[in-house]
Scaffold this motif. Sequence first.
Motif, PDB file in Angstrom:
ATOM      1  N   UNK A   1       0.815  -1.212   0.000  1.00 55.69           N
ATOM      2  CA  UNK A   1       0.000   0.000   0.000  1.00 55.69           C
ATOM      3  C   UNK A   1       0.849   1.263   0.000  1.00 55.69           C
ATOM      4  N   UNK A   2       2.073   1.177   0.504  1.00 60.01           N
ATOM      5  CA  UNK A   2       3.010   2.294   0.431  1.00 60.01           C
ATOM      6  C   UNK A   2       4.370   1.758  -0.005  1.00 60.01           C
ATOM      7  N   UNK A   3       5.162   2.604  -0.616  1.00 58.86           N
ATOM      8  CA  UNK A   3       6.507   2.238  -1.047  1.00 58.86           C
ATOM      9  C   UNK A   3       7.488   3.326  -0.637  1.00 58.86           C
ATOM     10  N   UNK A   4       8.750   2.974  -0.614  1.00 56.93           N
ATOM     11  CA  UNK A   4       9.812   3.945  -0.339  1.00 56.93           C
ATOM     12  C   UNK A   4      10.752   3.988  -1.534  1.00 56.93           C
ATOM     13  N   UNK A   5      11.438   5.115  -1.683  1.00 58.29           N
ATOM     14  CA  UNK A   5      12.388   5.270  -2.776  1.00 58.29           C
ATOM     15  C   UNK A   5      13.817   5.227  -2.280  1.00 58.29           C
ATOM     16  N   UNK A   6      14.736   5.534  -3.163  1.00 58.54           N
ATOM     17  CA  UNK A   6      16.158   5.544  -2.814  1.00 58.54           C
ATOM     18  C   UNK A   6      16.735   6.952  -2.835  1.00 58.54           C
ATOM     19  N   UNK A   7      15.850   7.944  -2.944  1.00 56.83           N
ATOM     20  CA  UNK A   7      16.301   9.330  -3.009  1.00 56.83           C
ATOM     21  C   UNK A   7      16.482   9.960  -1.629  1.00 56.83           C
ATOM     22  N   UNK A   8      16.062   9.252  -0.584  1.00 52.70           N
ATOM     23  CA  UNK A   8      16.213   9.717   0.796  1.00 52.70           C
ATOM     24  C   UNK A   8      16.532   8.516   1.678  1.00 52.70           C
ATOM     25  N   UNK A   9      17.065   8.744   2.892  1.00 53.50           N
ATOM     26  CA  UNK A   9      17.203   7.631   3.835  1.00 53.50           C
ATOM     27  C   UNK A   9      15.830   7.071   4.187  1.00 53.50           C
ATOM     28  N   UNK A  10      15.807   5.813   4.588  1.00 55.59           N
ATOM     29  CA  UNK A  10      14.572   5.157   5.005  1.00 55.59           C
ATOM     30  C   UNK A  10      14.735   4.774   6.479  1.00 55.59           C
ATOM     31  N   UNK A  11      13.842   5.285   7.336  1.00 56.86           N
ATOM     32  CA  UNK A  11      13.952   5.056   8.777  1.00 56.86           C
ATOM     33  C   UNK A  11      12.739   4.272   9.266  1.00 56.86           C
ATOM     34  N   UNK A  12      12.996   3.152   9.922  1.00 56.14           N
ATOM     35  CA  UNK A  12      11.939   2.345  10.530  1.00 56.14           C
ATOM     36  C   UNK A  12      11.966   2.563  12.033  1.00 56.14           C
ATOM     37  N   UNK A  13      10.857   3.057  12.581  1.00 50.91           N
ATOM     38  CA  UNK A  13      10.757   3.333  14.012  1.00 50.91           C
ATOM     39  C   UNK A  13       9.626   2.516  14.620  1.00 50.91           C
ATOM     40  N   UNK A  14       9.934   1.431  15.320  1.00 52.90           N
ATOM     41  CA  UNK A  14       8.892   0.606  15.951  1.00 52.90           C
ATOM     42  C   UNK A  14       8.764   0.911  17.441  1.00 52.90           C
ATOM     43  N   UNK A  15       7.596   1.383  17.847  1.00 52.45           N
ATOM     44  CA  UNK A  15       7.382   1.668  19.265  1.00 52.45           C
ATOM     45  C   UNK A  15       7.326   0.372  20.074  1.00 52.45           C
ATOM     46  N   UNK A  16       6.898  -0.706  19.420  1.00 55.42           N
ATOM     47  CA  UNK A  16       6.790  -1.989  20.109  1.00 55.42           C
ATOM     48  C   UNK A  16       5.363  -2.232  20.556  1.00 55.42           C
ATOM     49  N   UNK A  17       4.694  -3.179  19.926  1.00 55.35           N
ATOM     50  CA  UNK A  17       3.284  -3.422  20.187  1.00 55.35           C
ATOM     51  C   UNK A  17       3.098  -4.642  21.086  1.00 55.35           C
ATOM     52  N   UNK A  18       2.196  -4.512  22.062  1.00 50.83           N
ATOM     53  CA  UNK A  18       1.926  -5.626  22.962  1.00 50.83           C
ATOM     54  C   UNK A  18       1.419  -6.864  22.251  1.00 50.83           C
ATOM     55  N   UNK A  19       0.734  -6.677  21.114  1.00 50.97           N
ATOM     56  CA  UNK A  19       0.224  -7.847  20.389  1.00 50.97           C
ATOM     57  C   UNK A  19       1.357  -8.715  19.871  1.00 50.97           C
ATOM     58  N   UNK A  20       2.521  -8.126  19.618  1.00 52.92           N
ATOM     59  CA  UNK A  20       3.667  -8.927  19.184  1.00 52.92           C
ATOM     60  C   UNK A  20       4.151  -9.834  20.313  1.00 52.92           C
ATOM     61  N   UNK A  21       4.161  -9.305  21.531  1.00 52.72           N
ATOM     62  CA  UNK A  21       4.545 -10.131  22.684  1.00 52.72           C
ATOM     63  C   UNK A  21       3.574 -11.290  22.859  1.00 52.72           C
ATOM     64  N   UNK A  22       2.265 -11.008  22.680  1.00 50.87           N
ATOM     65  CA  UNK A  22       1.276 -12.068  22.800  1.00 50.87           C
ATOM     66  C   UNK A  22       1.514 -13.157  21.769  1.00 50.87           C
TER      67      UNK A  22
END
Length: 338
Positions: free
Chosen positions: A288-309
């Motif tokens: 649904x979304x894409x990133x390019x190579x013209x800028x840095x790409x930053x992934x920021x995960x707050x951390x979801x409780x559902x992942x722990x479950x």
Amino acid sequence: MYEFSVIGGKTAREIIGASRPQIVDVVRDTYLAHHAGDSVNPDSYFLRFPEKPDARIIALPAHLGGTEGSTEVSGIKWISSFPANIERGIPRASAALLLNDYETGYPFACLEASQISAARTAASAVLAAEQLTGGRTAGKLTVVGAGIIARNILEFFKSRDWTVSSVTVHDKSEEYGAALASYASESLGYQASTESSLPSALKDADVVVLATTAAEPYIVDLESFVPGQVVLNISLRDIGPELIDGAYNILDDVDHCLKANTSPHLAEQKYGSRDFITGTLAQVVKGEVTVGTDKPVIFSPFGLGVLDLAVGLHIYREAQESGRAVEIEDFFGETTRW
């Protein structure tokens, strides 16, 4: 209904070590379930201490719906972060995870959860790297912060058969940096070395992993990152808002991540909008979304409780099937109303 099990950290670590590739898939499926609204993931609750401003204990309640092949489960992770522990030579974080049956609300398992928390964090980082680079290859992989989270992330990279030409480790502590580089080389088979200069460590890296205990940004030079570089902002507060604004930004959950003075939250406060946000990792997975190579790409995960479950439920099932869960008889004092 009245069974209750305890699963210790050693068992959890053994199960994680034997199933890291599957855990990445579990995390992927959970992100997609959350994106589809098949979860309840309230705000985290922070217990803070006036005498220890850097320490906190966080409650992450959550509910994960019954996705295909799984069982609905609720629960809560109770995780402490005491950075001063590092000076004592012990891990910063400790945690427990309680799983509840959705039908009755009865808890059915308690798991040592620092291993689970580290695994779900590492799995989300590697999943993001795969999605944002479009493969499983990196020339130079730089890791900033040489703690347990960083070690887990490298283990998950290895388990997913990433081809990495070199690993560079930067840490304020030469001892910790050398320990992680040695582990990456001797245990994981990577060509690894340390770098005392942060700019040199970041230079020419295809993938950067930030896994520190930083409370506020220290990467503020606008030339720190280059176009096309993928930055896994796992510790959330290392990067200045100006750098965030000049990058593609992928989050795990927008509302969760824009709080508690994370780097994206600082950017929202500085610029007064969320226009810098590209989308979520689930949106990337779904195309649904894409990133390019013209800028840095930053992934920021707050951390979801559902992942722990989800990861906790995976470990619980494996422990039950292999007979490694410790059953606590008569845990519930009353099992009938009269």
